[in-house]
Design a protein around this motif. Structure first.
Motif, PDB file in Angstrom:
ATOM      1  N   TYR A 317       0.811  -1.277   0.062  1.00 44.26           N
ATOM      2  CA  TYR A 317       0.069  -0.132  -0.075  1.00 44.26           C
ATOM      3  C   TYR A 317       0.862   1.120  -0.108  1.00 44.26           C
ATOM      4  CZ  TYR A 317      -4.046  -2.739   1.128  1.00 44.26           C
ATOM      5  OH  TYR A 317      -4.997  -3.667   0.825  1.00 44.26           O
ATOM      6  N   SER A 318       0.304   2.084  -0.710  1.00 43.91           N
ATOM      7  CA  SER A 318       1.205   3.631  -0.805  1.00 43.91           C
ATOM      8  C   SER A 318       1.089   4.246   0.446  1.00 43.91           C
ATOM      9  CB  SER A 318       0.870   4.279  -2.107  1.00 43.91           C
ATOM     10  OG  SER A 318      -0.497   4.884  -1.946  1.00 43.91           O
ATOM     11  N   ARG A 319       1.703   5.379   0.689  1.00 41.14           N
ATOM     12  CA  ARG A 319       1.531   6.106   1.803  1.00 41.14           C
ATOM     13  C   ARG A 319       0.188   7.014   1.509  1.00 41.14           C
ATOM     14  NH1 ARG A 319       3.717   5.352   6.155  1.00 41.14           N
ATOM     15  NH2 ARG A 319       3.471   7.518   6.777  1.00 41.14           N
ATOM     16  N   LEU A 320      -0.305   7.147   0.716  1.00 42.50           N
ATOM     17  CA  LEU A 320      -1.625   8.070   0.131  1.00 42.50           C
ATOM     18  C   LEU A 320      -2.701   7.049   0.807  1.00 42.50           C
ATOM     19  CD1 LEU A 320      -3.137  10.564  -0.731  1.00 42.50           C
ATOM     20  CD2 LEU A 320      -3.089   9.435  -3.115  1.00 42.50           C
ATOM     21  N   ALA A 321      -2.631   5.903   0.396  1.00 43.25           N
ATOM     22  CA  ALA A 321      -3.599   4.781   0.603  1.00 43.25           C
ATOM     23  C   ALA A 321      -3.695   4.582   2.299  1.00 43.25           C
ATOM     24  CB  ALA A 321      -3.386   3.357   0.021  1.00 43.25           C
ATOM     25  N   LEU A 331      -5.280   4.134  16.575  1.00 41.60           N
ATOM     26  CA  LEU A 331      -4.014   4.164  16.870  1.00 41.60           C
ATOM     27  C   LEU A 331      -3.082   3.074  15.835  1.00 41.60           C
ATOM     28  CD1 LEU A 331      -3.979   4.010  20.815  1.00 41.60           C
ATOM     29  CD2 LEU A 331      -3.635   5.818  19.300  1.00 41.60           C
ATOM     30  N   TYR A 332      -1.699   3.591  15.817  1.00 46.88           N
ATOM     31  CA  TYR A 332      -0.928   3.006  14.848  1.00 46.88           C
ATOM     32  C   TYR A 332      -0.885   1.372  14.723  1.00 46.88           C
ATOM     33  CZ  TYR A 332       2.923   2.278  11.658  1.00 46.88           C
ATOM     34  OH  TYR A 332       3.770   1.665  10.319  1.00 46.88           O
ATOM     35  N   HIS A 333      -0.811   0.839  15.703  1.00 46.51           N
ATOM     36  CA  HIS A 333      -0.620  -0.618  16.001  1.00 46.51           C
ATOM     37  C   HIS A 333      -2.005  -1.042  15.570  1.00 46.51           C
ATOM     38  CE1 HIS A 333      -2.574  -0.002  19.907  1.00 46.51           C
ATOM     39  NE2 HIS A 333      -2.549  -1.131  19.907  1.00 46.51           N
ATOM     40  N   LEU A 334      -2.880  -0.539  15.716  1.00 45.39           N
ATOM     41  CA  LEU A 334      -4.398  -1.155  15.424  1.00 45.39           C
ATOM     42  C   LEU A 334      -4.622  -0.838  13.948  1.00 45.39           C
ATOM     43  CD1 LEU A 334      -6.576   0.208  18.183  1.00 45.39           C
ATOM     44  CD2 LEU A 334      -5.449  -2.071  18.054  1.00 45.39           C
ATOM     45  N   PHE A 335      -4.072   0.037  13.397  1.00 41.20           N
ATOM     46  CA  PHE A 335      -4.170   0.199  12.009  1.00 41.20           C
ATOM     47  C   PHE A 335      -3.548  -0.819  11.244  1.00 41.20           C
ATOM     48  CE2 PHE A 335      -2.417   2.453   8.207  1.00 41.20           C
ATOM     49  CZ  PHE A 335      -3.363   2.405   7.316  1.00 41.20           C
ATOM     50  N   ARG A 336      -2.075  -0.962  11.659  1.00 40.12           N
ATOM     51  CA  ARG A 336      -1.392  -1.901  10.889  1.00 40.12           C
ATOM     52  C   ARG A 336      -1.955  -3.263  10.925  1.00 40.12           C
ATOM     53  NH1 ARG A 336       1.429  -0.113   7.081  1.00 40.12           N
ATOM     54  NH2 ARG A 336       1.947  -2.068   6.880  1.00 40.12           N
ATOM     55  N   ARG A 337      -2.476  -3.726  12.145  1.00 43.28           N
ATOM     56  CA  ARG A 337      -2.865  -5.041  12.302  1.00 43.28           C
ATOM     57  C   ARG A 337      -4.046  -5.129  11.084  1.00 43.28           C
ATOM     58  NH1 ARG A 337      -7.155  -7.351  14.385  1.00 43.28           N
ATOM     59  NH2 ARG A 337      -6.611  -9.803  15.037  1.00 43.28           N
ATOM     60  N   ARG A 338      -5.087  -4.064  11.075  1.00 45.50           N
ATOM     61  CA  ARG A 338      -6.226  -4.256  10.136  1.00 45.50           C
ATOM     62  C   ARG A 338      -5.750  -4.186   8.514  1.00 45.50           C
ATOM     63  NH1 ARG A 338      -9.121   0.116   7.769  1.00 45.50           N
ATOM     64  NH2 ARG A 338      -8.288   1.493   9.159  1.00 45.50           N
ATOM     65  N   LEU A 339      -4.577  -3.255   8.413  1.00 45.46           N
ATOM     66  CA  LEU A 339      -3.932  -3.371   7.026  1.00 45.46           C
ATOM     67  C   LEU A 339      -2.980  -4.592   6.677  1.00 45.46           C
ATOM     68  CD1 LEU A 339      -4.311  -0.703   4.947  1.00 45.46           C
ATOM     69  CD2 LEU A 339      -1.723  -0.460   5.464  1.00 45.46           C
ATOM     70  N   ASN A 340      -2.604  -5.196   7.589  1.00 42.65           N
ATOM     71  CA  ASN A 340      -1.967  -6.438   7.113  1.00 42.65           C
ATOM     72  C   ASN A 340      -2.563  -7.547   6.835  1.00 42.65           C
ATOM     73  OD1 ASN A 340       0.708  -5.198   7.642  1.00 42.65           O
ATOM     74  ND2 ASN A 340       0.692  -5.967   9.937  1.00 42.65           N
ATOM     75  N   VAL A 432     -11.681  -7.244   0.746  1.00 38.16           N
ATOM     76  CA  VAL A 432     -10.560  -6.466   0.881  1.00 38.16           C
ATOM     77  C   VAL A 432     -11.235  -5.259   1.845  1.00 38.16           C
ATOM     78  CG1 VAL A 432      -9.019  -4.841   0.001  1.00 38.16           C
ATOM     79  CG2 VAL A 432      -9.392  -7.135  -1.047  1.00 38.16           C
ATOM     80  N   ALA A 433     -12.339  -4.820   1.233  1.00 37.42           N
ATOM     81  CA  ALA A 433     -12.984  -3.533   1.857  1.00 37.42           C
ATOM     82  C   ALA A 433     -13.388  -3.899   3.477  1.00 37.42           C
ATOM     83  CB  ALA A 433     -14.359  -3.321   1.161  1.00 37.42           C
ATOM     84  N   GLU A 434     -13.594  -5.037   3.642  1.00 33.44           N
ATOM     85  CA  GLU A 434     -13.994  -5.413   5.169  1.00 33.44           C
ATOM     86  C   GLU A 434     -12.644  -4.809   6.085  1.00 33.44           C
ATOM     87  OE1 GLU A 434     -15.050  -9.427   5.607  1.00 33.44           O
ATOM     88  OE2 GLU A 434     -16.611  -9.466   4.315  1.00 33.44           O
ATOM     89  N   PHE A 435     -11.342  -5.062   5.533  1.00 34.23           N
ATOM     90  CA  PHE A 435     -10.162  -4.784   6.389  1.00 34.23           C
ATOM     91  C   PHE A 435     -10.000  -3.258   6.031  1.00 34.23           C
ATOM     92  CE2 PHE A 435      -9.909  -9.302   5.473  1.00 34.23           C
ATOM     93  CZ  PHE A 435     -10.032  -9.854   6.903  1.00 34.23           C
ATOM     94  N   THR A 436      -9.938  -2.865   4.673  1.00 34.39           N
ATOM     95  CA  THR A 436      -9.406  -1.293   4.522  1.00 34.39           C
ATOM     96  C   THR A 436     -10.484  -0.306   4.907  1.00 34.39           C
ATOM     97  OG1 THR A 436     -10.168  -1.569   2.164  1.00 34.39           O
ATOM     98  CG2 THR A 436      -8.158  -2.225   2.591  1.00 34.39           C
ATOM     99  N   HIS A 437     -11.737  -0.786   4.999  1.00 30.62           N
ATOM    100  CA  HIS A 437     -12.979   0.155   5.089  1.00 30.62           C
ATOM    101  C   HIS A 437     -12.862   1.211   4.099  1.00 30.62           C
ATOM    102  CE1 HIS A 437     -12.708  -0.741   9.682  1.00 30.62           C
ATOM    103  NE2 HIS A 437     -12.855  -2.004   9.117  1.00 30.62           N
ATOM    104  N   TYR A 438     -12.572   0.811   2.964  1.00 31.71           N
ATOM    105  CA  TYR A 438     -12.866   1.824   1.714  1.00 31.71           C
ATOM    106  C   TYR A 438     -13.439   1.480   0.427  1.00 31.71           C
ATOM    107  CZ  TYR A 438     -11.015   5.299  -1.535  1.00 31.71           C
ATOM    108  OH  TYR A 438     -10.741   6.146  -2.410  1.00 31.71           O
ATOM    109  N   LEU A 439     -14.625   1.786   0.311  1.00 29.24           N
ATOM    110  CA  LEU A 439     -15.257   1.205  -0.965  1.00 29.24           C
ATOM    111  C   LEU A 439     -16.006   2.366  -1.329  1.00 29.24           C
ATOM    112  CD1 LEU A 439     -15.627  -1.282  -2.625  1.00 29.24           C
ATOM    113  CD2 LEU A 439     -17.547  -1.752  -1.283  1.00 29.24           C
ATOM    114  N   PRO A 440     -15.581   3.159  -2.374  1.00 31.09           N
ATOM    115  CA  PRO A 440     -16.343   4.432  -2.934  1.00 31.09           C
ATOM    116  C   PRO A 440     -17.639   3.831  -3.520  1.00 31.09           C
ATOM    117  CG  PRO A 440     -14.011   4.688  -3.397  1.00 31.09           C
ATOM    118  CD  PRO A 440     -14.172   3.275  -2.890  1.00 31.09           C
TER     119      PRO A 440
END
Length: 530
Positions: A317-321, A331-340, A432-440
């Motif tokens: 994933y890019s920094r923008l993503a 918090l960062y550690h929770l976000f990294r877990r979700r993204l991983n 994928v959107a279940e983890f990223t929470h991103y679906l325009p």
């Protein structure tokens, strides 16, 4: 500010004289009672948690310094101390080494070495000075939160937060012991789990909102690149220095001038000057940073790609993503877990799309390369002494071509689509959107199309492309600062004025991080989730 620091030092000296230097618990309690900037203190507590304690943090810093020294020293040795024209006629390293090579460096190389050496010693001094602060944090964890460094490796942040709240409740005197030299909302009384996250994420929440509301113009001001959003680590660092250090004061609060419309023009002009000055600084240091990054990435990733060439097609994933996918107060550690958790389904989604033409080509390349590698390998096994030294072309032996064909074979196999892959891109992207929470919303009904896949691939790009972007960003960042972001100054100032909400006991925070939907800002949040 100097008077305040002097007063704090005098108070600390008085405390040390009263309790002695060998009482870490009393020192930790005194430091807790005299915290003036609770945001910074909680950020330090959280960073210490992420770093897994003083020993892990110190080891990481030592390794970082060793890495910098190795990259600079080894690169200087390879570029100045080896006579490459003598390699073919020599059998020992001593025969191709240039004597006293470091004494005959050119002017530019000598200047670069001095600059990098100065940076190294400054970082070393910074780390040494910071040991006292890390020791205080260890004492705070050990004597007030009752968490040792060993336990810190496995304990959850939720438990740490609960112990912070228990410390507030169990020590009411320390909660009120600060001599209020700032506003009343610096009170420690507001320190629930949500309040802790809001304090730690105060600046990040604003940045998340700016990214998702398209406040920042991050396009590259060159033809054919104006439609591409550009966010790298170097640009992100510049944005933090130019915007956040300008908006927030030393106590971590939004400056009062940003909350008034009367200062809009002056603030926008000041922000524009900061962008221009940062661009100049980036131009000055760009040659040194680019050279260092190229060497660092080469030494770091060459072995990875050499051992497993198929990883050249791996994505990240890019920094923008990451900023688009991150939630407010997450918090960062929770976000990294979700993204991983989203990486595997994201790769499956990208691989869903048919690659029949490219698959056929790579299958043929793999067949040819595998055939040559197999024949040469068998011949080498039959008679190693003959074939390993046998030259197929001038100065190129069988061993050389086995490595070449083996690498081509590994890369080609890594780019061939799996035959057992079930085609269902819509289900995969929703997973994928279940983890990223991103679906325009504009993706609905088009999840199977190449257009949506190409948009998603901008966020989930090839890792090697992101490395190239990070390196190129050192050169391009000044132009983004000068020509793109300077056009966003008024929008940035308006954003902080219109999207700041006062919360009693915490101060001004990003309104979207409060989750109070009864108080809507004038700017509407366009962030799209599931």
């Amino acid at each position: 500010m100097n008077r305040r620091n002097q007063q704090q030092q005098e108070d600390e000296a008085t405390h040390q004289a009263r309790f002695g230097l060998n009482d870490p618990r009393e020192r930790a309690l005194w430091k807790w009672a005299n915290v003036e900037n609770l945001d910074n203190f909680l950020q330090e507590v959280y960073d210490y948690y992420l770093g897994n304690g003083i020993y892990s943090i110190t080891l990481s810093r030592i390794i970082n310094l060793a890495t910098l020294a190795f990259v600079v020293g080894f690169s200087a040795y390879l570029s100045s101390c080896i006579d490459y024209s003598l390699i073919r006629s020599s059998t020992k390293l001593s025969e191709i080494q240039i004597p006293e090579c470091m004494a005959h460096l050119g002017g530019f190389k000598t200047f670069c070495l001095w600059v990098l050496s100065l940076v190294w010693f400054l970082k070393l001094a910074q780390y040494i000075i910071d040991i006292r602060r890390l020791t205080d944090l260890r004492n705070f964890y050990q004597y007030l939160l009752y968490i040792t460094d060993n336990e810190l490796q496995t304990i959850s942040w939720q438990q740490v937060a609960r112990r912070l709240m228990a410390l507030r409740d169990d020590n009411p005197i320390t909660s009120n012991a600060i001599a209020r030299q700032y506003l009343g909302y610096q009170s420690k009384q507001r320190m629930g789990e949500h309040d802790i996250a809001n304090r730690i994420m105060r600046k990040e929440n604003y940045f998340i909102a700016m990214i998702n509301k398209d406040i920042l113009d991050l396009t590259i001001p060159f033809p054919l690149l104006r439609n591409a959003q550009w966010l790298t680590r170097s640009l992100e660092l510049n944005l933090s220095v130019c915007i956040m250090d300008f908006v927030f004061n030393e106590q971590g609060q939004v400056r009062s001038t940003f909350l008034k419309d009367t200062h809009r023009k002056a603030l926008a002009e000041g922000l524009r000057r900061r962008f221009i000055f940062a661009g100049v600084i980036n131009i000055i240091f760009a040659p040194f940073i680019v050279v260092y990054l190229i060497l660092l990435y080469f030494f770091r990733y060459f072995d990875e790609y050499h051992k497993n060439p198929s990883t050249i097609g791996s994505r990240q994933y890019s920094r923008l993503a990451e900023w688009k996918f991150r939630e407010y107060n997450e918090l960062y550690h929770l976000f990294r877990r979700r993204l991983n958790l989203s990486y595997y389904p994201a790769s499956r989604y990208v691989d869903q799309f048919p690659k029949e033409k490219t698959t056929q080509v790579f299958r043929f390349i793999a067949f040819v390369a595998g055939s040559f590698a197999a024949i040469l390998g068998i011949a080498s096994v039959i008679d190693p002494d003959l074939f390993l030294g046998f030259e197929i072309t001038q100065d190129r032996t069988v061993l050389f071509y086995i490595g070449i064909f083996g690498t081509i074979l590994a890369v080609a196999r890594g780019l061939i689509q799996e035959e057992t892959l079930v085609f269902d891109p819509e289900a995969n992207l929703r997973y994928v959107a279940e983890f990223t929470h991103y679906l325009p919303p504009d993706w609905n009904g088009r999840l199977h199309t190449d257009e949506v896949k190409n948009e998603f691939s901008k966020y989930y790009a090839l890792k090697i492309v992101l490395l190239i972007q990070e390196t190129a960003s050192i050169i391009l960042t000044p132009f983004v600062l000068w020509f793109s972001l300077t056009n966003s100054c008024e929008k940035i100032v308006d954003f902080f004025r219109e999207c700041s909400l006062y919360v009693d006991g915490i101060g001004y925070v990003c309104c979207f991080a409060v989750f109070d939907f009864s108080k809507k800002p004038r700017l509407q949040n366009p962030r799209h989730h599931m």
